[in-house]
Design a protein around this motif. Sequence first.
Motif, mmCIF file in Angstrom:
data_model
loop_
_atom_site.group_PDB
_atom_site.id
_atom_site.type_symbol
_atom_site.label_atom_id
_atom_site.label_comp_id
_atom_site.label_asym_id
_atom_site.label_seq_id
_atom_site.Cartn_x
_atom_site.Cartn_y
_atom_site.Cartn_z
ATOM 1 N N ILE A 1 42.280 42.208 52.061
ATOM 2 C CA ILE A 1 42.861 43.104 51.059
ATOM 3 C C ILE A 1 41.954 43.197 49.837
ATOM 4 O O ILE A 1 41.691 44.294 49.320
ATOM 5 N N PHE A 2 41.456 42.057 49.379
ATOM 6 C CA PHE A 2 40.572 42.075 48.212
ATOM 7 C C PHE A 2 39.225 42.708 48.526
ATOM 8 O O PHE A 2 38.584 43.290 47.639
ATOM 9 N N ASN A 3 38.787 42.628 49.772
ATOM 10 C CA ASN A 3 37.577 43.347 50.177
ATOM 11 C C ASN A 3 37.788 44.849 50.018
ATOM 12 O O ASN A 3 36.932 45.562 49.475
ATOM 13 N N ILE A 4 38.941 45.328 50.475
ATOM 14 C CA ILE A 4 39.258 46.753 50.366
ATOM 15 C C ILE A 4 39.334 47.171 48.898
ATOM 16 O O ILE A 4 38.806 48.223 48.504
ATOM 17 N N ILE A 5 39.991 46.342 48.078
ATOM 18 C CA ILE A 5 40.104 46.633 46.644
ATOM 19 C C ILE A 5 38.719 46.736 46.010
ATOM 20 O O ILE A 5 38.450 47.640 45.201
ATOM 21 N N THR A 6 37.811 45.835 46.396
ATOM 22 C CA THR A 6 36.452 45.850 45.849
ATOM 23 C C THR A 6 35.699 47.097 46.274
ATOM 24 O O THR A 6 35.021 47.736 45.459
ATOM 25 N N LEU B 1 43.082 31.639 33.072
ATOM 26 C CA LEU B 1 44.543 31.750 33.122
ATOM 27 C C LEU B 1 45.130 30.632 33.972
ATOM 28 O O LEU B 1 46.149 30.031 33.600
ATOM 29 N N TYR B 2 44.504 30.350 35.102
ATOM 30 C CA TYR B 2 45.012 29.279 35.962
ATOM 31 C C TYR B 2 44.871 27.923 35.273
ATOM 32 O O TYR B 2 45.780 27.080 35.372
ATOM 33 N N THR C 1 42.446 44.409 38.543
ATOM 34 C CA THR C 1 42.934 43.447 39.541
ATOM 35 C C THR C 1 41.858 42.436 39.884
ATOM 36 O O THR C 1 42.125 41.223 39.976
ATOM 37 N N ILE C 2 40.625 42.905 40.058
ATOM 38 C CA ILE C 2 39.502 42.015 40.372
ATOM 39 C C ILE C 2 39.242 41.059 39.214
ATOM 40 O O ILE C 2 38.992 39.863 39.414
ATOM 41 N N PHE C 3 39.305 41.595 37.992
ATOM 42 C CA PHE C 3 39.092 40.740 36.814
ATOM 43 C C PHE C 3 40.152 39.651 36.737
ATOM 44 O O PHE C 3 39.837 38.480 36.493
ATOM 45 N N ALA C 4 41.418 40.032 36.941
ATOM 46 C CA ALA C 4 42.512 39.062 36.860
ATOM 47 C C ALA C 4 42.358 37.974 37.916
ATOM 48 O O ALA C 4 42.607 36.792 37.647
ATOM 49 N N ALA D 1 40.260 59.261 40.033
ATOM 50 C CA ALA D 1 39.223 58.289 40.404
ATOM 51 C C ALA D 1 39.033 57.249 39.309
ATOM 52 O O ALA D 1 38.921 56.045 39.587
ATOM 53 N N LEU D 2 39.008 57.699 38.054
ATOM 54 C CA LEU D 2 38.834 56.776 36.930
ATOM 55 C C LEU D 2 40.017 55.825 36.813
ATOM 56 O O LEU D 2 39.847 54.622 36.576
ATOM 57 N N ALA D 3 41.233 56.353 36.994
ATOM 58 C CA ALA D 3 42.435 55.516 36.924
ATOM 59 C C ALA D 3 42.442 54.472 38.038
ATOM 60 O O ALA D 3 42.771 53.300 37.809
ATOM 61 N N VAL D 4 42.066 54.887 39.250
ATOM 62 C CA VAL D 4 42.023 53.951 40.382
ATOM 63 C C VAL D 4 40.961 52.891 40.139
ATOM 64 O O VAL D 4 41.170 51.695 40.431
ATOM 65 N N PHE D 5 39.804 53.305 39.593
ATOM 66 C CA PHE D 5 38.758 52.327 39.280
ATOM 67 C C PHE D 5 39.251 51.297 38.268
ATOM 68 O O PHE D 5 39.049 50.088 38.439
ATOM 69 N N LEU D 6 39.916 51.749 37.216
ATOM 70 C CA LEU D 6 40.403 50.821 36.194
ATOM 71 C C LEU D 6 41.496 49.907 36.739
ATOM 72 O O LEU D 6 41.570 48.732 36.380
ATOM 73 N N LEU D 7 42.327 50.449 37.639
ATOM 74 C CA LEU D 7 43.371 49.637 38.267
ATOM 75 C C LEU D 7 42.764 48.555 39.158
ATOM 76 O O LEU D 7 43.129 47.381 39.057
ATOM 77 N N THR D 8 41.829 48.944 40.011
ATOM 78 C CA THR D 8 41.221 47.976 40.933
ATOM 79 C C THR D 8 40.333 46.976 40.194
ATOM 80 O O THR D 8 40.330 45.789 40.519
ATOM 81 N N SER D 9 39.605 47.438 39.203
ATOM 82 C CA SER D 9 38.731 46.524 38.457
ATOM 83 C C SER D 9 39.551 45.544 37.620
ATOM 84 O O SER D 9 39.161 44.379 37.452
#
Length: 213
Positions: A95-100, A34-35, A25-28, A15-23
């Motif tokens: 997709i980003f809704n699901i990630i959030t 960057l843009y 992605t959201i941060f990026a 759960a922690l790994a998935v949270f860090l992965l999704t967060s």
Amino acid sequence: MNKLNKLISLLCGIALAVFLLTSSTIFALNFKTLYKIDTTRLNIPLEANISKEATIKNYTILIDYLNPLNNDDLIFEDFFMSHEGREHFVDVKNIFNIITYVSLFTFILSLILIAHLSRLRNFSFLKYSYFMLILIPLTLAIPFIINFDKSFVTFHEIFFSNDYWLFDPIKDPIINILPQEFFFHESMLILSLLVVCSIILIFLHKKLNKNKI
């Protein structure tokens, strides 16, 4: 440590790994700096034949549209869109809704499980998390670096059920300000964040286990 707590620890680590992965992605996605850097580094305004200010403004409109809390229609100030282009951005938003939602759920689940395991002085969940966060960047970075073009295509084929992501610059000129090189930089940012997170987790795991002695 009994089998139940081992299972809870493993679940917490995932759960922690998935949270860090999704967060990450959201941060990026929302890291507009960057843009702004890439508009100059990749000569995006010149390639799209549009001013730098308009380039950043339209990109910002797109990113704001992808925010789950934003229910407004996507309307660019300087670009028209085809039906296919509009539908693709709807798919991206979904997709980003699901990630959030996944990020929020795993954040809450992680907090609950960490609170339980911390009372038991069981910090093995950190080991599971950093192992996953090391494995994910290594697994993804290799194909990204070797052949990002193919990885980019494969990603879209997996996550999209149509070919609307194959933009025609004439019908959807917005694609001119979204070069593939920028998405490569976005991917590298996410992978870099995961590496940093894994290093922090390794440090915490060693420190907390040392304090148990």
